[in-house]
Structure formats: C-alpha cells, structure tokens
Design a protein around this motif. Structure first.
Motif, PDB file in Angstrom:
ATOM      1  N   THR A  42      23.836   5.656  50.881  1.00 45.24           N
ATOM      2  CA  THR A  42      23.458   4.332  51.456  1.00 45.24           C
ATOM      3  C   THR A  42      24.721   3.480  51.633  1.00 45.24           C
ATOM      4  N   ILE A  43      25.768   3.542  50.759  1.00 44.00           N
ATOM      5  CA  ILE A  43      26.812   2.658  51.031  1.00 44.00           C
ATOM      6  C   ILE A  43      27.737   2.884  52.224  1.00 44.00           C
ATOM      7  N   MET A  44      27.638   4.362  52.460  1.00 44.78           N
ATOM      8  CA  MET A  44      28.440   4.886  53.433  1.00 44.78           C
ATOM      9  C   MET A  44      27.672   4.406  54.852  1.00 44.78           C
ATOM     10  N   PHE A  45      26.465   4.594  54.996  1.00 48.86           N
ATOM     11  CA  PHE A  45      25.786   4.291  56.044  1.00 48.86           C
ATOM     12  C   PHE A  45      25.603   2.753  56.448  1.00 48.86           C
ATOM     13  N   SER A  46      25.671   1.850  55.290  1.00 49.84           N
ATOM     14  CA  SER A  46      25.773   0.467  55.555  1.00 49.84           C
ATOM     15  C   SER A  46      27.191   0.221  55.985  1.00 49.84           C
ATOM     16  N   LEU A  47      28.270   0.589  55.566  1.00 53.76           N
ATOM     17  CA  LEU A  47      29.476   0.216  56.054  1.00 53.76           C
ATOM     18  C   LEU A  47      29.638   0.796  57.707  1.00 53.76           C
ATOM     19  N   ILE A  48      29.151   1.925  57.984  1.00 60.56           N
ATOM     20  CA  ILE A  48      29.108   2.420  59.112  1.00 60.56           C
ATOM     21  C   ILE A  48      28.394   1.450  60.258  1.00 60.56           C
ATOM     22  N   LEU A  67      27.576  -1.772  59.676  1.00 62.71           N
ATOM     23  CA  LEU A  67      28.323  -3.081  59.828  1.00 62.71           C
ATOM     24  C   LEU A  67      29.672  -2.840  60.592  1.00 62.71           C
ATOM     25  N   PHE A  68      30.457  -1.817  60.536  1.00 62.13           N
ATOM     26  CA  PHE A  68      31.488  -1.474  61.592  1.00 62.13           C
ATOM     27  C   PHE A  68      30.941  -1.596  62.946  1.00 62.13           C
ATOM     28  N   SER A  69      29.943  -0.778  63.307  1.00 61.28           N
ATOM     29  CA  SER A  69      29.409  -0.778  64.583  1.00 61.28           C
ATOM     30  C   SER A  69      28.819  -1.919  65.233  1.00 61.28           C
ATOM     31  N   ILE A  70      28.474  -2.834  64.182  1.00 62.23           N
ATOM     32  CA  ILE A  70      27.882  -4.209  64.634  1.00 62.23           C
ATOM     33  C   ILE A  70      29.008  -5.288  64.983  1.00 62.23           C
ATOM     34  N   PHE A  71      29.976  -5.128  64.034  1.00 70.05           N
ATOM     35  CA  PHE A  71      31.204  -6.246  64.221  1.00 70.05           C
ATOM     36  C   PHE A  71      32.135  -5.677  65.095  1.00 70.05           C
ATOM     37  N   GLN A  72      32.439  -4.442  65.376  1.00 76.24           N
ATOM     38  CA  GLN A  72      33.371  -4.093  66.261  1.00 76.24           C
ATOM     39  C   GLN A  72      33.363  -4.572  67.783  1.00 76.24           C
ATOM     40  N   PRO A  73      32.140  -4.576  68.374  1.00 73.48           N
ATOM     41  CA  PRO A  73      32.148  -5.068  69.915  1.00 73.48           C
ATOM     42  C   PRO A  73      32.390  -6.623  69.767  1.00 73.48           C
ATOM     43  N   LYS A  74      31.876  -7.304  68.588  1.00 75.26           N
ATOM     44  CA  LYS A  74      32.212  -8.733  68.767  1.00 75.26           C
ATOM     45  C   LYS A  74      33.678  -9.165  68.323  1.00 75.26           C
ATOM     46  N   LEU A  75      34.322  -8.237  67.645  1.00 80.11           N
ATOM     47  CA  LEU A  75      35.787  -8.539  67.514  1.00 80.11           C
ATOM     48  C   LEU A  75      36.488  -7.947  68.666  1.00 80.11           C
ATOM     49  N   SER A  76      36.210  -7.176  69.313  1.00 81.24           N
ATOM     50  CA  SER A  76      37.000  -6.572  70.483  1.00 81.24           C
ATOM     51  C   SER A  76      36.659  -7.659  71.774  1.00 81.24           C
ATOM     52  N   ASN A  77      35.787  -8.380  71.848  1.00 77.82           N
ATOM     53  CA  ASN A  77      35.650  -9.449  72.764  1.00 77.82           C
ATOM     54  C   ASN A  77      36.072 -10.641  72.521  1.00 77.82           C
ATOM     55  N   PHE A  78      36.654 -10.926  71.169  1.00 76.30           N
ATOM     56  CA  PHE A  78      37.211 -12.221  70.626  1.00 76.30           C
ATOM     57  C   PHE A  78      38.496 -12.142  71.342  1.00 76.30           C
ATOM     58  N   ASN A  79      38.742 -13.328  71.717  1.00 76.26           N
ATOM     59  CA  ASN A  79      40.398 -13.836  72.529  1.00 76.26           C
ATOM     60  C   ASN A  79      40.912 -14.359  71.405  1.00 76.26           C
ATOM     61  N   PHE A  80      42.227 -13.760  71.098  1.00 78.65           N
ATOM     62  CA  PHE A  80      42.949 -14.251  70.013  1.00 78.65           C
ATOM     63  C   PHE A  80      43.901 -14.940  70.606  1.00 78.65           C
ATOM     64  N   LEU A  81      44.632 -16.104  70.052  1.00 82.06           N
ATOM     65  CA  LEU A  81      45.529 -17.151  70.491  1.00 82.06           C
ATOM     66  C   LEU A  81      46.869 -15.898  70.582  1.00 82.06           C
ATOM     67  N   PRO A  82      47.622 -16.510  71.819  1.00 86.67           N
ATOM     68  CA  PRO A  82      49.040 -15.606  71.729  1.00 86.67           C
ATOM     69  C   PRO A  82      49.819 -15.956  70.545  1.00 86.67           C
ATOM     70  N   LEU A  83      50.955 -15.224  70.318  1.00 85.60           N
ATOM     71  CA  LEU A  83      51.607 -15.780  69.294  1.00 85.60           C
ATOM     72  C   LEU A  83      52.607 -16.766  69.527  1.00 85.60           C
ATOM     73  N   PRO A  84      52.890 -17.461  68.703  1.00 88.32           N
ATOM     74  CA  PRO A  84      53.985 -18.652  69.051  1.00 88.32           C
ATOM     75  C   PRO A  84      55.387 -18.171  69.525  1.00 88.32           C
ATOM     76  N   TYR A  85      56.254 -18.806  70.387  1.00 86.06           N
ATOM     77  CA  TYR A  85      57.419 -18.203  70.622  1.00 86.06           C
ATOM     78  C   TYR A  85      58.344 -19.422  70.466  1.00 86.06           C
ATOM     79  N   PHE A  86      59.568 -18.953  70.195  1.00 82.24           N
ATOM     80  CA  PHE A  86      60.601 -19.966  69.680  1.00 82.24           C
ATOM     81  C   PHE A  86      60.735 -20.867  71.314  1.00 82.24           C
TER      82      PHE A  86
END
Length: 68
Positions: A12-18, A20-39
């Motif tokens: 049950t725990i293993m399938f719950s983690l799988i 959750l991963f399959s639900i949140f992976q597309p959301k995180l891959s479409n998220f636009n992260f800010l570029p790293l600040p440069y000097f």
C-alpha cells in the motif's frame, strides 16, 4: 482481540508513493523555475577625498616605545 494484519502495508505504501510521484511529476516538470542569479560587476566609483591622498598610520598606545 484480533491481531492487526500488516502484511499489505508495504504494498500500500509503495503504490501510494508511486501514485504521488506520477501525479506531481508532470506538475513539477511544467513549473518554470527562476534562473540562477549571476554576479553583476559594479563600476567602482573613486571619489576624491582629502584623506585618500594621505598615508596615515595609527599607532596603538601599547606599541609605542616606553618612556622612562
């Protein structure tokens, strides 16, 4: 009193983690992260003050020669 059956907990725990991963992976891959600040080098502005042209030395009272 009946014993608690824990044999299915791992599955049950293993399938719950799988799930959750399959639900949140597309959301995180479409998220636009800010570029790293440069000097950004700042242009140093040197101003002309009277004390910048003089070389001064501050003596500590303990480093002065002892007067007897």
């Amino acid at each position: 009193m009946p014993q608690l059956d824990t044999s299915t907990w791992a599955i049950t725990i293993m399938f719950s983690l799988i799930t959750l991963f399959s639900i949140f992976q597309p959301k995180l891959s479409n998220f636009n992260f800010l570029p790293l600040p440069y000097f950004k080098p700042k242009n140093l502005i040197y101003s002309s003050y009277p004390w910048t042209l003089k070389w001064t030395k501050i003596y500590s009272p303990l480093s002065l020669p002892q007067h007897s």
